[in-house]
Design a protein around this motif. Structure first.
Motif, PDB file in Angstrom:
ATOM      1  N   MET A 148       0.947  -1.283   0.182  1.00  0.00           N
ATOM      2  CA  MET A 148      -0.031   0.046  -0.068  1.00  0.00           C
ATOM      3  C   MET A 148       0.964   1.253   0.136  1.00  0.00           C
ATOM      4  N   ALA A 149       1.979   1.186   0.822  1.00  0.00           N
ATOM      5  CA  ALA A 149       2.597   2.332   0.938  1.00  0.00           C
ATOM      6  C   ALA A 149       3.421   2.825  -0.554  1.00  0.00           C
ATOM      7  N   ARG A 150       3.870   1.697  -1.223  1.00  0.00           N
ATOM      8  CA  ARG A 150       4.497   1.841  -2.522  1.00  0.00           C
ATOM      9  C   ARG A 150       3.546   1.900  -3.670  1.00  0.00           C
ATOM     10  N   ALA A 151       2.124   1.686  -3.449  1.00  0.00           N
ATOM     11  CA  ALA A 151       1.270   2.377  -4.300  1.00  0.00           C
ATOM     12  C   ALA A 151       1.145   3.733  -4.088  1.00  0.00           C
ATOM     13  N   TYR A 152       1.235   4.060  -3.018  1.00  0.00           N
ATOM     14  CA  TYR A 152       0.888   5.655  -2.611  1.00  0.00           C
ATOM     15  C   TYR A 152       2.072   6.499  -2.835  1.00  0.00           C
ATOM     16  N   ASN A 153       3.065   5.953  -2.726  1.00  0.00           N
ATOM     17  CA  ASN A 153       4.436   6.818  -2.839  1.00  0.00           C
ATOM     18  C   ASN A 153       4.677   6.793  -4.333  1.00  0.00           C
ATOM     19  N   LYS A 154       3.962   5.902  -5.053  1.00  0.00           N
ATOM     20  CA  LYS A 154       4.192   6.155  -6.703  1.00  0.00           C
ATOM     21  C   LYS A 154       3.568   7.217  -7.110  1.00  0.00           C
ATOM     22  N   ASN A 155       2.713   7.942  -6.573  1.00  0.00           N
ATOM     23  CA  ASN A 155       1.741   9.174  -7.166  1.00  0.00           C
ATOM     24  C   ASN A 155       2.362  10.313  -6.393  1.00  0.00           C
ATOM     25  N   VAL A 156       2.993  10.211  -5.301  1.00  0.00           N
ATOM     26  CA  VAL A 156       3.689  11.322  -4.497  1.00  0.00           C
ATOM     27  C   VAL A 156       4.806  11.966  -5.402  1.00  0.00           C
ATOM     28  N   ARG A 157       4.574  13.405  -5.336  1.00  0.00           N
ATOM     29  CA  ARG A 157       5.736  14.141  -5.889  1.00  0.00           C
ATOM     30  C   ARG A 157       6.551  14.952  -4.684  1.00  0.00           C
ATOM     31  N   PRO A 158       7.689  14.629  -4.279  1.00  0.00           N
ATOM     32  CA  PRO A 158       7.952  15.467  -3.405  1.00  0.00           C
ATOM     33  C   PRO A 158       8.329  16.878  -3.660  1.00  0.00           C
ATOM     34  N   ARG A 159       8.139  18.033  -2.833  1.00  0.00           N
ATOM     35  CA  ARG A 159       8.330  19.312  -3.011  1.00  0.00           C
ATOM     36  C   ARG A 159       9.448  19.862  -2.244  1.00  0.00           C
ATOM     37  N   LYS A 160      10.287  20.555  -3.031  1.00  0.00           N
ATOM     38  CA  LYS A 160      11.412  20.798  -2.213  1.00  0.00           C
ATOM     39  C   LYS A 160      11.499  22.417  -2.339  1.00  0.00           C
ATOM     40  N   PHE A 161      11.580  23.111  -1.079  1.00  0.00           N
ATOM     41  CA  PHE A 161      11.397  24.748  -0.975  1.00  0.00           C
ATOM     42  C   PHE A 161      12.973  24.990  -0.589  1.00  0.00           C
ATOM     43  N   GLU A 162      13.237  26.353  -1.010  1.00  0.00           N
ATOM     44  CA  GLU A 162      14.715  26.721  -0.739  1.00  0.00           C
ATOM     45  C   GLU A 162      14.379  28.118  -0.044  1.00  0.00           C
ATOM     46  N   VAL A 163      15.531  28.602   0.678  1.00  0.00           N
ATOM     47  CA  VAL A 163      15.375  29.882   1.297  1.00  0.00           C
ATOM     48  C   VAL A 163      15.247  30.784   0.341  1.00  0.00           C
ATOM     49  N   GLY A 164      14.496  31.773   0.411  1.00  0.00           N
ATOM     50  CA  GLY A 164      14.311  32.993  -0.472  1.00  0.00           C
ATOM     51  C   GLY A 164      13.183  32.833  -1.519  1.00  0.00           C
ATOM     52  N   GLN A 165      12.704  31.678  -1.713  1.00  0.00           N
ATOM     53  CA  GLN A 165      11.440  31.299  -2.564  1.00  0.00           C
ATOM     54  C   GLN A 165      10.191  32.071  -1.983  1.00  0.00           C
ATOM     55  N   MET A 166       9.546  32.405  -2.951  1.00  0.00           N
ATOM     56  CA  MET A 166       8.005  33.046  -2.656  1.00  0.00           C
ATOM     57  C   MET A 166       7.104  31.717  -2.521  1.00  0.00           C
ATOM     58  N   VAL A 167       6.341  31.710  -1.585  1.00  0.00           N
ATOM     59  CA  VAL A 167       5.163  30.817  -1.627  1.00  0.00           C
ATOM     60  C   VAL A 167       3.783  31.516  -1.192  1.00  0.00           C
ATOM     61  N   LEU A 168       2.900  30.699  -1.420  1.00  0.00           N
ATOM     62  CA  LEU A 168       1.409  31.034  -0.754  1.00  0.00           C
ATOM     63  C   LEU A 168       1.043  29.935   0.354  1.00  0.00           C
ATOM     64  N   LYS A 169       0.492  30.526   1.296  1.00  0.00           N
ATOM     65  CA  LYS A 169       0.203  29.623   2.189  1.00  0.00           C
ATOM     66  C   LYS A 169      -1.473  29.405   2.421  1.00  0.00           C
ATOM     67  N   ARG A 170      -1.818  28.181   2.437  1.00  0.00           N
ATOM     68  CA  ARG A 170      -3.127  27.474   2.521  1.00  0.00           C
ATOM     69  C   ARG A 170      -4.151  28.500   3.715  1.00  0.00           C
ATOM     70  N   ILE A 171      -5.088  28.720   3.500  1.00  0.00           N
ATOM     71  CA  ILE A 171      -6.106  29.014   4.738  1.00  0.00           C
ATOM     72  C   ILE A 171      -6.784  27.966   5.144  1.00  0.00           C
ATOM     73  N   LEU A 172      -6.675  27.488   6.233  1.00  0.00           N
ATOM     74  CA  LEU A 172      -7.309  26.260   6.599  1.00  0.00           C
ATOM     75  C   LEU A 172      -8.692  26.671   7.259  1.00  0.00           C
ATOM     76  N   PRO A 173      -9.578  25.665   7.318  1.00  0.00           N
ATOM     77  CA  PRO A 173     -11.003  26.267   7.881  1.00  0.00           C
ATOM     78  C   PRO A 173     -11.043  26.558   9.116  1.00  0.00           C
ATOM     79  N   HIS A 174     -10.276  25.883  10.042  1.00  0.00           N
ATOM     80  CA  HIS A 174     -10.257  26.556  11.394  1.00  0.00           C
ATOM     81  C   HIS A 174      -9.706  27.917  11.815  1.00  0.00           C
ATOM     82  N   GLN A 175      -8.994  28.476  10.752  1.00  0.00           N
ATOM     83  CA  GLN A 175      -8.365  29.751  10.931  1.00  0.00           C
ATOM     84  C   GLN A 175      -9.092  31.041  10.828  1.00  0.00           C
ATOM     85  N   ALA A 176      -8.749  31.866  11.524  1.00  0.00           N
ATOM     86  CA  ALA A 176      -9.572  33.094  11.737  1.00  0.00           C
ATOM     87  C   ALA A 176      -9.828  33.801  10.188  1.00  0.00           C
ATOM     88  N   GLU A 177      -8.981  33.631   9.275  1.00  0.00           N
ATOM     89  CA  GLU A 177      -8.936  34.207   8.059  1.00  0.00           C
ATOM     90  C   GLU A 177     -10.058  33.481   7.221  1.00  0.00           C
TER      91      GLU A 177
END
Length: 173
Positions: free
Chosen positions: A96-125
């Motif tokens: 099951m882990a092998r089947a799941y990991n086949k579709n997962v694309r790891p994302r690498k972030f580096e210092v200085g990159q610009m990103v957007l942050k998800r607003i989760l439903p429990h947050q005040a925003e």
């Protein structure tokens, strides 16, 4: 209780039959029934008592000493059956882990990159279903080895806590 269009009354009278069905069904994960793993033998189903099967006839013809001896042999093998069930479970989890990991694309972030942050439903925003799902842009200031990020906004104000990289996506100007 209503299941589909069928109304079930006196569910407490039908519960033992449902439990028997659950406990005597072979599980894919361990390739055994829960009953077998607990008691070390397959259960005698009610139909086998009414219409005797070969197993019931064979057990009825042996005397008590032989029955006790075979039962003890079955109980001595229960540890092997449980160990085999654990091995099957581990193999199943790896598949099951092998089947799941086949579709997962790891994302690498580096210092200085610009990103957007998800607003989760429990947050005040989170203001409702028509509100935006992302806020930002933010700049990555620190990347932790387990995938967490420290962010600062455009003005340079730090976000208090580390953010999981699953809740962040790259921002393209």
């Amino acid at each position: 209780m209503v299941i589909g269009q069928i109304v079930i009354r006196q569910w407490h009278e039908r519960l033992p039959f449902a439990l028997l069905g659950y406990r005597t069904t072979v599980r894919t994960l361990v390739v055994a029934t829960p009953y077998l793993l607990v008691y070390g033998t397959e259960p005698v189903i009610h139909a086998e008592v009414e219409i005797p099967s070969i197993r019931i006839i064979a057990e009825a013809e042996i005397d008590d000493d032989e029955w006790v001896k075979t039962r003890l042999e079955q109980l001595s093998l229960i540890d092997e059956k449980r160990l085999a069930a654990v091995c099957h479970g581990q193999l199943y989890q790896k598949r099951m882990a092998r089947a799941y990991n086949k579709n997962v694309r790891p994302r690498k972030f580096e210092v200085g990159q610009m990103v957007l942050k998800r607003i989760l439903p429990h947050q005040a925003e989170a203001k409702g279903k028509f509100a935006p799902n992302w806020q930002g842009p933010f700049i990555v200031t620190r990347v932790l080895p387990n995938g967490a990020l420290y962010l600062t906004d455009i003005e340079g104000k730090c976000v208090d806590m580390a953010i999981n990289s699953d809740a962040v996506k790259r921002y393209y100007v």
